[in-house]
Design an enzyme around this catalytic site. Sequence first.
Site, PDB file in Angstrom:
ATOM      1  N   GLU A 152       0.806  -1.219   0.000  1.00  0.00           N
ATOM      2  CA  GLU A 152       0.000   0.000   0.000  1.00  0.00           C
ATOM      3  C   GLU A 152       0.849   1.283   0.000  1.00  0.00           C
ATOM      4  OE1 GLU A 152      -2.834  -0.624   3.179  1.00  0.00           O
ATOM      5  OE2 GLU A 152      -4.157  -1.690   1.822  1.00  0.00           O
ATOM      6  N   GLU A 308      -6.819  -7.717  -1.250  1.00  0.00           N
ATOM      7  CA  GLU A 308      -7.269  -7.780   0.149  1.00  0.00           C
ATOM      8  C   GLU A 308      -8.715  -7.318   0.224  1.00  0.00           C
ATOM      9  OE1 GLU A 308      -5.023  -5.492   2.986  1.00  0.00           O
ATOM     10  OE2 GLU A 308      -3.118  -6.010   2.068  1.00  0.00           O
TER      11      GLU A 308
HETATM   12  C1  GLA Z   1      -4.384  -2.883   4.742  1.00  0.00           C
HETATM   13  C2  GLA Z   1      -3.042  -3.551   4.900  1.00  0.00           C
HETATM   14  C3  GLA Z   1      -3.094  -4.805   5.691  1.00  0.00           C
HETATM   15  C4  GLA Z   1      -3.998  -4.648   6.896  1.00  0.00           C
HETATM   16  C5  GLA Z   1      -5.363  -4.237   6.405  1.00  0.00           C
HETATM   17  C6  GLA Z   1      -6.365  -4.125   7.523  1.00  0.00           C
HETATM   18  O1  GLA Z   1      -5.055  -3.277   3.624  1.00  0.00           O
HETATM   19  O2  GLA Z   1      -2.441  -3.819   3.643  1.00  0.00           O
HETATM   20  O3  GLA Z   1      -1.778  -5.106   6.105  1.00  0.00           O
HETATM   21  O4  GLA Z   1      -3.482  -3.657   7.723  1.00  0.00           O
HETATM   22  O5  GLA Z   1      -5.268  -2.986   5.800  1.00  0.00           O
HETATM   23  O6  GLA Z   1      -7.640  -3.790   7.039  1.00  0.00           O
END
Ligand code: GLA
Length: 665
Positions: A152, A308
């Site tokens: 991210e 995710e």
């Molecule tokens: C992000 C991060 C993950 C985790 C999620 C929690 O997407 O990439 O490591 O922290 O949020 O929702």
Amino acid sequence: MPGYPVLPEGLAYGGDYNPEQWPEEVWREDVRLMREAGVNLVTVGVFNWGLIEPREGEYDFSRLDRILDLLHSAGVYADLATPTSSPPTWFRRRHPGSRLVDREGHVLGGGSRHSFCPSSPDYAAASERIVAALAARYAGHPALAMWHVHNEYGWANAHCYCPTSAEAFRAWLRDRYGDVGALNAAWGTTFWGLTYGSFEEVEPPVTAPVGLLTGLQLDFMRFSVDAHIACFRRERETIRRFSDLPVTTNFMIPNCKPMDYWRWAAEVDVVANDHYLDSGRADPHIELAMAADLTRSVAGGRPWMLMEHSTGAVNWQPRNLAKRPGEMRRNTLAHVARGSDSAMFFQWRASRYGAEKFHSAMVPHAGTDSRIWRDVVALGADLGRLAGVRGARVAAEVAVVWDWESYWALEFEWRPSSDLRFRERIEAYYEALWREHVTVDFVHPSADLSPYRLVVAPSSYLLGEEPAKNLHRYVEAGGHLLVSYFSGIVDENDTIHPGPHPGALREVLGVAVEEFHPLREHEAVTLRPSSLTGRIWSERVRLAGARAVHEFADGPDAGHPAVTRHDLGAGTAWYVSTALDAESGLRGLVARVLDHADVSRPRGLPDTLELVRRGDHLFLINHADEPATVTGVTGTGVLDGAAYDGSATVPAGGVVVVRTQAPSP
Ligand code: GLA
Ligand code: GLA
């Protein structure tokens, strides 16, 4: 480039796997459960830097070796992450110059992830070393399917204001402008006498006593995107020295405002996105659909990866609501309907430690005797049945203009109203289109618009001359354009286009705006005919070629045009000068424009039914508490094996996918 797909067959199913948080006997249970659920891909090593390089230059890969071998023996592929979003504790101590500094000048602390300056040469050197060591060791490992660089980008450390960043920003400006005179012209620095004598005088836009130059702010946003892209490229090129497998990083579309993902898209082999349901919203699945459509559009229409999402509650919203029965399945299948070839979660097993222990997972704290686990297993079976959708495209006749630069600029301080929010208008139009069962693409305003019957520009505040001409040519050639207020106001430097607003769109819309009349907080205005209600905005529109379709019945512009239509060349441009909402007339107006533009769509369905066609698969997702019947559906039920001959009934909260005879694009 190896490109898509990343697995030899089917859709990818799995999640972030952090076995380092567990003793090894749990790993064996993990892979057994992964097989039970049909998991075929897991992301490993995202936050492992401090574990595989416990002291600078000293590596210990033994645990990761065992994990990758175990996954391979279980037939589960690995999406191997570079661990660079969470530098080790020794790194921070040893390289204090790499610490992240915020706008107020605070040096941000450790004991967390993402705590580094993206322009730091020490960070660059250390991250390149660990990536090279990782890639050299695992490039040939049979478990590997792809590389997941970092995590991210730009979420927690989008902007750094430290001296190193300031110097990098000045170098970036020299490169962009060549001489400081060009910078002064672009930023309009005669204002307040802020003319720069040299690049050395430029500081990043740290907190100032009053209004900052907006050109400075815009360029710092652009510079910051480039700083993160440079970090990604360095890692990608390091991996390329050892491996030809696809390389990606997980985007956060559309919830990471500082990252311009049109720019990012060209950097990755496959677009991957993280999306979390905003459970506080009334209809969060509409925002989910928008995120998925925008992700597919960033991917240029190619299949993308949902990297995710969550099985249930997250841990970072004010109130972390559990998903309702069937909601996870609807969420996942909506992403697949809108172009994802994968369904990945954060995370495989719920943590016991640290900041995220109340975040849901595929294996919850409650274990396998739980609704979530049973749903995870059932979802794996559904995804197995959907293998045939892999690679198929989603067709759209309507495009919505989305430009991150406009998003940034619209929301700088000192605008005509603090109610002017980029996503507020985009989401209002998106919702109206969603409820009309119209699938949309998102486009940059300079994109090729010829594939679309209708282009909607709800919040195009910043619009350069070339993109404006693009919209003009599109209408002249027979396109239909629907524009909302406060669009086409400034150019790419946030400088107002000359003459009456909306300078960049005056000709195509056939209107000139004499004065803005923003409304008070809860004030509403009425339009006639047909009593539509507007909020937020009103303005004095003069016709300059267009004709009025609705006028204001009351408020500061009573008796003057509110909605206009301009027939130009072979097309039509519509303009809406107030904030209509789905319930207060926007839906009807959008339907009228869709009809005029001859956009095909099903009629007579409840507006809680999501309908998306992906290749020859028709997805019907019912968000209501009662069943819905869709007629004109003939084919085979992919999830339920049913034969549909003329109609399909979708159970309350359920999903039906029908493989139809329609040609796959
Ligand atoms: C992000 C991060 C993950 C985790 C999620 C929690 O997407 O990439 O490591 O922290 O949020 O929702
Ligand atoms: C003050 C300042 C002016 C201008 C106005 C705007 O009065 O002196 O320079 O900024 O506010 O309202």
